[in-house]
Design a protein around this motif. Structure first.
Motif, PDB file in Angstrom:
ATOM      1  N   LYS A  46     -14.540   3.008  30.285  1.00  0.00           N
ATOM      2  CA  LYS A  46     -14.676   4.096  29.517  1.00  0.00           C
ATOM      3  C   LYS A  46     -16.007   4.702  29.657  1.00  0.00           C
ATOM      4  CE  LYS A  46     -12.216   1.771  25.408  1.00  0.00           C
ATOM      5  NZ  LYS A  46     -12.616   0.992  24.235  1.00  0.00           N
ATOM      6  N   ASP A  47     -16.057   6.204  30.070  1.00  0.00           N
ATOM      7  CA  ASP A  47     -17.013   6.691  30.302  1.00  0.00           C
ATOM      8  C   ASP A  47     -18.000   6.538  31.286  1.00  0.00           C
ATOM      9  OD1 ASP A  47     -16.173   8.575  28.297  1.00  0.00           O
ATOM     10  OD2 ASP A  47     -17.109   7.419  26.826  1.00  0.00           O
ATOM     11  N   ASN A  48     -17.416   5.774  32.381  1.00  0.00           N
ATOM     12  CA  ASN A  48     -17.935   5.140  33.379  1.00  0.00           C
ATOM     13  C   ASN A  48     -18.813   3.655  33.302  1.00  0.00           C
ATOM     14  OD1 ASN A  48     -17.445   7.347  35.503  1.00  0.00           O
ATOM     15  ND2 ASN A  48     -18.979   8.338  34.636  1.00  0.00           N
ATOM     16  N   THR A  49     -18.291   3.213  32.097  1.00  0.00           N
ATOM     17  CA  THR A  49     -19.075   2.070  31.430  1.00  0.00           C
ATOM     18  C   THR A  49     -17.889   0.904  31.615  1.00  0.00           C
ATOM     19  OG1 THR A  49     -20.518   2.983  30.124  1.00  0.00           O
ATOM     20  CG2 THR A  49     -20.301   0.810  29.634  1.00  0.00           C
ATOM     21  N   ASP A  89     -11.642  -3.084  30.823  1.00  0.00           N
ATOM     22  CA  ASP A  89     -11.670  -1.784  30.435  1.00  0.00           C
ATOM     23  C   ASP A  89     -12.519  -0.680  31.149  1.00  0.00           C
ATOM     24  OD1 ASP A  89     -10.410   0.449  29.505  1.00  0.00           O
ATOM     25  OD2 ASP A  89     -10.712   0.024  27.146  1.00  0.00           O
ATOM     26  N   TYR A 130     -16.039  -2.820  30.448  1.00  0.00           N
ATOM     27  CA  TYR A 130     -16.018  -3.647  29.379  1.00  0.00           C
ATOM     28  C   TYR A 130     -15.444  -4.978  29.896  1.00  0.00           C
ATOM     29  CZ  TYR A 130     -17.513   0.286  26.430  1.00  0.00           C
ATOM     30  OH  TYR A 130     -18.336   1.356  25.839  1.00  0.00           O
TER      31      TYR A 130
END
Lengths: 152, 152
Positions: A88-91, A86, A93
């Motif tokens: 999300k917000d440029n991070t 994943d 996972y």
């Protein structure tokens, strides 16, 4: 366990960049059977650990990732694969997929850098979810994105 | 496995010192049933990890030690205890003792800081070999060595 249903694309580590005096380092993943690739910013500790794996350098005492791997193996487990699942917000996972002695798979939530540091020690497969790869690929021209690819 | 035959002294973490802009931090262990204690120099990453454990602060994504612990637990293992077993050239050597589902114990070689970061998460016992404790104790006067003991 949370196994995504979308296609998982086999990737390989093709570059690791280490800069002195920086708290952020980065590595680059490339598609095994294709031309797509993308960079991931990682911490300096994890970058040094990955560098140790790539160069076969072992410190006098086991560091954290080696401790984790030896713990997994002492319990009869195997590192099955690394999955980047994943964004999300440029991070990013990720999950470290372990296999128990009876064949059950467990997905452990992880930072990509930690999962890769462990996975590269055993040469397991690295998968990236298709939607994540499409969102971050840096090869929009269709050319190999890597200026100076190394076969780590 | 290498289990030392000498007495193993139960200890507790009584202080953690974090200094900004330093690559070396330190913690202090104190005897549970006595007055002996000593400091251990540890890395900044491990010190921050131990601080997170002590303060109950969890980052958005699991860090390396949490990944190691979740991997151990996913495989049915338990962190049984931390053992500081040896001192060579001013360097401490430790083991993380794991217990498998069938009750077998495995000793994994480790830095003390890594073993403590994992062990403190589950509140397991911390043992130090008698000879190591005698070699490094900082309470030669017989007084409590800790200026400002905290009950971590």
């Amino acid at each position: 366990m949370d196994f995504p249903n979308e296609p998982q694309i086999p990737m390989r580590l093709c570059n690791l960049f280490l800069r002195d005096n920086s708290s952020q380092q980065w590595l680059q993943l490339a598609e095994v059977d294709g031309t797509r690739g993308f960079p991931i910013v990682i911490g300096t500790n994890e970058a040094h650990e990955i560098q140790r794996v790539l160069t076969g350098t072992e410190p006098p005492r086991p560091m954290t990732h080696q401790l984790a791997l030896e713990s997994i193996q002492a319990l009869g487990g195997q590192v099955e694969r690394v999955a980047i699942t994943d964004l999300k917000d440029n991070t990013f996972y990720a999950q470290l997929i372990l296999r128990t002695p009876d064949g059950t798979e467990h997905a452990i939530e992880s930072r990509p850098s930690d999962a890769l540091a462990l996975g590269l020690r055993v040469g397991c497969e690295i998968h990236v979810a298709e939607s994540v790869l499409e969102a971050v690929r840096t090869d929009q021209s269709g050319q190999d994105p890597l200026d100076d690819p190394k076969d780590f």
